[in-house]
Design a protein around this motif. Sequence first.
Motif, PDB file in Angstrom:
ATOM      1  N   LEU A  69     -50.094 -83.002  67.003  1.00 30.96           N
ATOM      2  CA  LEU A  69     -51.221 -82.075  67.127  1.00 30.96           C
ATOM      3  C   LEU A  69     -51.885 -82.190  68.497  1.00 30.96           C
ATOM      4  O   LEU A  69     -52.324 -81.188  69.073  1.00 30.96           O
ATOM      5  N   ILE A  70     -51.978 -83.413  68.998  1.00 29.71           N
ATOM      6  CA  ILE A  70     -52.534 -83.604  70.336  1.00 29.71           C
ATOM      7  C   ILE A  70     -51.667 -82.899  71.368  1.00 29.71           C
ATOM      8  O   ILE A  70     -52.175 -82.221  72.273  1.00 29.71           O
ATOM      9  N   LEU A  71     -50.351 -83.025  71.218  1.00 30.57           N
ATOM     10  CA  LEU A  71     -49.439 -82.336  72.134  1.00 30.57           C
ATOM     11  C   LEU A  71     -49.620 -80.824  72.042  1.00 30.57           C
ATOM     12  O   LEU A  71     -49.631 -80.128  73.060  1.00 30.57           O
ATOM     13  N   ALA A  72     -49.784 -80.321  70.822  1.00 31.40           N
ATOM     14  CA  ALA A  72     -49.996 -78.879  70.648  1.00 31.40           C
ATOM     15  C   ALA A  72     -51.273 -78.438  71.348  1.00 31.40           C
ATOM     16  O   ALA A  72     -51.300 -77.403  72.040  1.00 31.40           O
ATOM     17  N   GLY A  73     -52.346 -79.227  71.195  1.00 30.79           N
ATOM     18  CA  GLY A  73     -53.610 -78.868  71.821  1.00 30.79           C
ATOM     19  C   GLY A  73     -53.524 -78.866  73.339  1.00 30.79           C
ATOM     20  O   GLY A  73     -53.992 -77.932  74.005  1.00 30.79           O
ATOM     21  N   ILE A  74     -52.909 -79.895  73.902  1.00 29.69           N
ATOM     22  CA  ILE A  74     -52.797 -79.964  75.358  1.00 29.69           C
ATOM     23  C   ILE A  74     -51.892 -78.851  75.876  1.00 29.69           C
ATOM     24  O   ILE A  74     -52.151 -78.269  76.944  1.00 29.69           O
ATOM     25  N   ALA A  75     -50.837 -78.521  75.130  1.00 33.17           N
ATOM     26  CA  ALA A  75     -49.948 -77.434  75.553  1.00 33.17           C
ATOM     27  C   ALA A  75     -50.692 -76.105  75.600  1.00 33.17           C
ATOM     28  O   ALA A  75     -50.524 -75.316  76.540  1.00 33.17           O
ATOM     29  N   VAL A  76     -51.524 -75.841  74.594  1.00 33.32           N
ATOM     30  CA  VAL A  76     -52.302 -74.597  74.578  1.00 33.32           C
ATOM     31  C   VAL A  76     -53.239 -74.545  75.782  1.00 33.32           C
ATOM     32  O   VAL A  76     -53.335 -73.517  76.473  1.00 33.32           O
ATOM     33  N   LEU A  77     -53.927 -75.648  76.043  1.00 28.96           N
ATOM     34  CA  LEU A  77     -54.847 -75.689  77.184  1.00 28.96           C
ATOM     35  C   LEU A  77     -54.097 -75.488  78.503  1.00 28.96           C
ATOM     36  O   LEU A  77     -54.581 -74.793  79.402  1.00 28.96           O
ATOM     37  N   ALA A  78     -52.913 -76.088  78.613  1.00 29.01           N
ATOM     38  CA  ALA A  78     -52.117 -75.947  79.835  1.00 29.01           C
ATOM     39  C   ALA A  78     -51.675 -74.507  80.048  1.00 29.01           C
ATOM     40  O   ALA A  78     -51.704 -73.987  81.169  1.00 29.01           O
ATOM     41  N   VAL A  79     -51.266 -73.848  78.971  1.00 27.47           N
ATOM     42  CA  VAL A  79     -50.837 -72.450  79.076  1.00 27.47           C
ATOM     43  C   VAL A  79     -52.016 -71.558  79.471  1.00 27.47           C
ATOM     44  O   VAL A  79     -51.864 -70.626  80.277  1.00 27.47           O
ATOM     45  N   LEU A  80     -53.199 -71.832  78.939  1.00 23.19           N
ATOM     46  CA  LEU A  80     -54.384 -71.055  79.308  1.00 23.19           C
ATOM     47  C   LEU A  80     -54.676 -71.188  80.802  1.00 23.19           C
ATOM     48  O   LEU A  80     -54.957 -70.196  81.489  1.00 23.19           O
ATOM     49  N   VAL A  81     -54.631 -72.420  81.297  1.00 25.85           N
ATOM     50  CA  VAL A  81     -54.871 -72.639  82.730  1.00 25.85           C
ATOM     51  C   VAL A  81     -53.812 -71.938  83.566  1.00 25.85           C
ATOM     52  O   VAL A  81     -54.122 -71.292  84.576  1.00 25.85           O
ATOM     53  N   ARG A  82     -52.555 -72.034  83.147  1.00 25.85           N
ATOM     54  CA  ARG A  82     -51.482 -71.381  83.910  1.00 25.85           C
ATOM     55  C   ARG A  82     -51.680 -69.873  83.920  1.00 25.85           C
ATOM     56  O   ARG A  82     -51.410 -69.208  84.927  1.00 25.85           O
ATOM     57  N   THR A  95     -60.825 -69.465  80.909  1.00 20.77           N
ATOM     58  CA  THR A  95     -59.861 -70.455  80.430  1.00 20.77           C
ATOM     59  C   THR A  95     -60.089 -71.827  81.051  1.00 20.77           C
ATOM     60  O   THR A  95     -59.758 -72.851  80.442  1.00 20.77           O
ATOM     61  N   LEU A  96     -60.648 -71.869  82.272  1.00 25.46           N
ATOM     62  CA  LEU A  96     -60.852 -73.158  82.935  1.00 25.46           C
ATOM     63  C   LEU A  96     -61.923 -73.997  82.239  1.00 25.46           C
ATOM     64  O   LEU A  96     -61.666 -75.161  81.901  1.00 25.46           O
ATOM     65  N   PRO A  97     -63.131 -73.463  81.987  1.00 27.85           N
ATOM     66  CA  PRO A  97     -64.091 -74.281  81.247  1.00 27.85           C
ATOM     67  C   PRO A  97     -63.645 -74.560  79.815  1.00 27.85           C
ATOM     68  O   PRO A  97     -63.944 -75.635  79.268  1.00 27.85           O
ATOM     69  N   VAL A  98     -62.929 -73.609  79.197  1.00 26.47           N
ATOM     70  CA  VAL A  98     -62.427 -73.854  77.848  1.00 26.47           C
ATOM     71  C   VAL A  98     -61.449 -75.030  77.860  1.00 26.47           C
ATOM     72  O   VAL A  98     -61.475 -75.893  76.975  1.00 26.47           O
ATOM     73  N   ALA A  99     -60.573 -75.076  78.878  1.00 29.19           N
ATOM     74  CA  ALA A  99     -59.623 -76.180  78.986  1.00 29.19           C
ATOM     75  C   ALA A  99     -60.351 -77.504  79.205  1.00 29.19           C
ATOM     76  O   ALA A  99     -59.975 -78.532  78.623  1.00 29.19           O
ATOM     77  N   ALA A 100     -61.414 -77.484  80.016  1.00 30.55           N
ATOM     78  CA  ALA A 100     -62.175 -78.710  80.264  1.00 30.55           C
ATOM     79  C   ALA A 100     -62.841 -79.203  78.981  1.00 30.55           C
ATOM     80  O   ALA A 100     -62.774 -80.395  78.645  1.00 30.55           O
ATOM     81  N   VAL A 101     -63.457 -78.273  78.251  1.00 25.01           N
ATOM     82  CA  VAL A 101     -64.099 -78.641  76.980  1.00 25.01           C
ATOM     83  C   VAL A 101     -63.043 -79.120  75.986  1.00 25.01           C
ATOM     84  O   VAL A 101     -63.264 -80.065  75.226  1.00 25.01           O
ATOM     85  N   GLY A 102     -61.892 -78.457  76.010  1.00 20.65           N
ATOM     86  CA  GLY A 102     -60.822 -78.855  75.107  1.00 20.65           C
ATOM     87  C   GLY A 102     -60.348 -80.272  75.371  1.00 20.65           C
ATOM     88  O   GLY A 102     -60.111 -81.045  74.428  1.00 20.65           O
ATOM     89  N   MET A 103     -60.210 -80.644  76.638  1.00 22.52           N
ATOM     90  CA  MET A 103     -59.783 -82.006  76.962  1.00 22.52           C
ATOM     91  C   MET A 103     -60.834 -83.028  76.551  1.00 22.52           C
ATOM     92  O   MET A 103     -60.499 -84.108  76.048  1.00 22.52           O
TER      93      MET A 103
END
Length: 437
Positions: free
Chosen positions: A251-264, A279-287
């Motif tokens: 699940l952690i891998l899934a979450g980080i993958a989603v955040l990475a795709v958003l940033v990309r 997507t950038l602040p969302v990725a930061a909050v997600g991490m």
Amino acid sequence: MEAHLLEWLNLSVRWVHMITGVAWIGASFYFVWLENNLNRVNPKTGLAGDLWAIHGGGIYHLEKYKLAPPSMPENLHWFKWEAYFTWMSGIALLCVVFYSNPVLYLVAPGSGLTGPEGVAIGIGSLIAGWFIYDFLCDSPLGKKPALLGFILFVLIIGAAYGFSKVFSGRGAYLHVGAIIGTIMVGNVFRIIMPAQRALVAAIAENRTPDPALPAKGLLRSRHNNYFTLPVLFIMISNHFPSTYGSQYNWLILAGIAVLAVLVRHYFNTRHDSHKFAWTLPVAAVGMISLAYVTGPAPMSTAPDVAKAPAKIEYQPLPETALGGGAKPAEAAQPAASAAPAAAPAQASNAGPAFDKVHSVIQERCAVCHSAKPTSPLFSAAPAGVMFDTPEQIRQNAARIQAQAITTQIMPLGNITQMTQQERDLIGAWIAQGAQTN
């Protein structure tokens, strides 16, 4: 000597993998940037756009043709060997790290798999991953990119979940990365390069190129683009046990993958507008959220020492863990003896005695983490971490907590058979301040 040579083989292959991977992904990033920054206003005849840039003390003028120049240049640079060597070195790294000693590094303790079975699952997953992906892309789903992307994501995370049940955390993550890497290089070798060769051949023969091949190449190239950041995370993930060592690592891998795709996606679209800047602040909050939810559970500040064994009786460790048939002084395998009488309040506040903790660490951890490891697997202490003295143990208490207590990824493959009772004993000692006196 064998452990020393294996370490340098690991280093050399990993270095080649990193160098070629940087070259491949760097080229991918550059060409996406180049495409997104072309000046497409009133281009010259036959051009899709151009770009002026300065770098390294020189000024460059780059032009992109709508299809091709009137005549093909004598020297046309192709970008393929970066991808091929990245994949080949990655497979070599899998063999050196995981497949050469699958019982220790690949197969999860208690999974019931033998080493050869684990290797067979790993190799089979790479082959199956490519054929399933290729089939889906050539199916009607290929005309529905968003739906296809979602299904691919679900399948990859499903593979991560399956791997987590039979492989070590690192083995599971690296095999997900290997599947994605195989898909990416398969796209280059089987789709993108043939489409480019067909385009060049058609131009050289003065005939109209088949538009179907470039369209397929574009789809696969887009997939490779979005795969890059998740793959980069997986490449460095073995340094962070709070991710792969968690019971919810998939699940952690899934979450980080989603955040990475958003940033990309933001970097892919920012040339047109900044509507995906969110997507950038969302990725930061997600991490930050992932860091919070994966944190160790709070331990009681005053554990009941009466629950810890007053005396731990040991059974010998496997000789393969120690090297040379060396006999441990005592190796922890607690006997099912009756629990000791309740300790007085003063002893409870003091926590477990360090001599018991020291004995467990020496027999379960110091066979590898020592200035002179007795395990034949290492010629030097992994990561330079040693537990030869009480002070070294105290200084590394946080590491021990993270890797032997919280995530329980150490000892590797639990080759020294550390028990849960011993982990609890060490955890209680750390919670009380990791005192050695």
